[in-house]
Design an enzyme around this catalytic site. Sequence first.
Site, short mmCIF file in Angstrom:
data_model
loop_
_atom_site.label_atom_id
_atom_site.label_comp_id
_atom_site.label_asym_id
_atom_site.label_seq_id
_atom_site.Cartn_x
_atom_site.Cartn_y
_atom_site.Cartn_z
N TYR A 17 -0.83 0.03 10.49
CA TYR A 17 -0.99 -0.46 9.12
C TYR A 17 0.17 0.00 8.25
O TYR A 17 0.76 -0.79 7.50
CB TYR A 17 -2.32 0.05 8.56
CG TYR A 17 -2.59 -0.36 7.13
CD1 TYR A 17 -2.98 -1.65 6.82
CD2 TYR A 17 -2.45 0.56 6.08
CE1 TYR A 17 -3.23 -2.03 5.51
CE2 TYR A 17 -2.70 0.18 4.77
CZ TYR A 17 -3.09 -1.11 4.48
OH TYR A 17 -3.32 -1.48 3.19
N SER A 21 0.85 -1.20 0.00
CA SER A 21 0.00 0.00 0.00
C SER A 21 0.87 1.24 0.00
O SER A 21 1.99 1.23 0.55
CB SER A 21 -0.89 0.00 1.24
OG SER A 21 -1.50 1.26 1.44
#
Length: 266
Positions: free
Chosen positions: A156, A143
């Site tokens: 995250y 990501s």
Amino acid sequence: MGLFEGQVAWVTGAGRGIGRAVALMLAEQGAAVALVSRTQGEVEQVAQAIRSRGGTAIASLLDVSNRDMVQWTAQQIEAALGSIDILINNAGMLEPLGKLWETDPEEAGRLIDINLSGAYYCLRAVLPGMVQHGHGTIVNVSSSAAVRVAPGWSIYAASKAGLDQLTRCAAVDLQDTTVRVYSLYPGLVETRMVETLRAATPDQLPLARRQFFIDQKEAGKVLPPEVPARAMVWLCSTHCDLESGAVIDLRHQPELREKIDRVLGV
């Protein structure tokens, strides 16, 4: 003949979203596909869809944070389908969101276990066979959070930054082989994870950040899962001309998306 005729692909997090899309595309290109996720019913539905189209697929329940189960699952896949040629490391989770000091340590540890340790366990399970047989491709689904600083994303983002570095270091370890490994930023994709961001509470994400994800959907800028799935198919194919260890950001590489679509005849 498809791009992957006679090859075996293992897709984690394959029950929905990006994992489902890439599993279907790999099967369409001739691969026998092993699908795993934490929800048996979802992956079985995907496997049935592949079989109904004449493809080969098996489905099983797997929590990638369980090292022994990952190794056992890899052995079962090879016993059923043959040596693994492709690994799509797609399993992942988003939460906990929120200020670092307010996140739950157990939830944070669980996220790291899945997003980073789980990817390593899968790599560790398939690489000996890939190196021995002289071929293989691994795509780690990362990501852009790995390289961006944003409130509420600490755990995250750290897990994805670690995944990118795992990709780069694995490529160096593999430099004397023909096994390739890549890290892919899919962009903003219509998945359950993005639904979670649009519904985030103020203690998870600032309102302005949540509104960003809402605005992106209303502006039609949220991609369907098939877009990153096509990129993974291309990365695993002989058409890919990127150096192993590359980190690909689909959202900010429109020329690459156009190239992929052109090569795959989209």
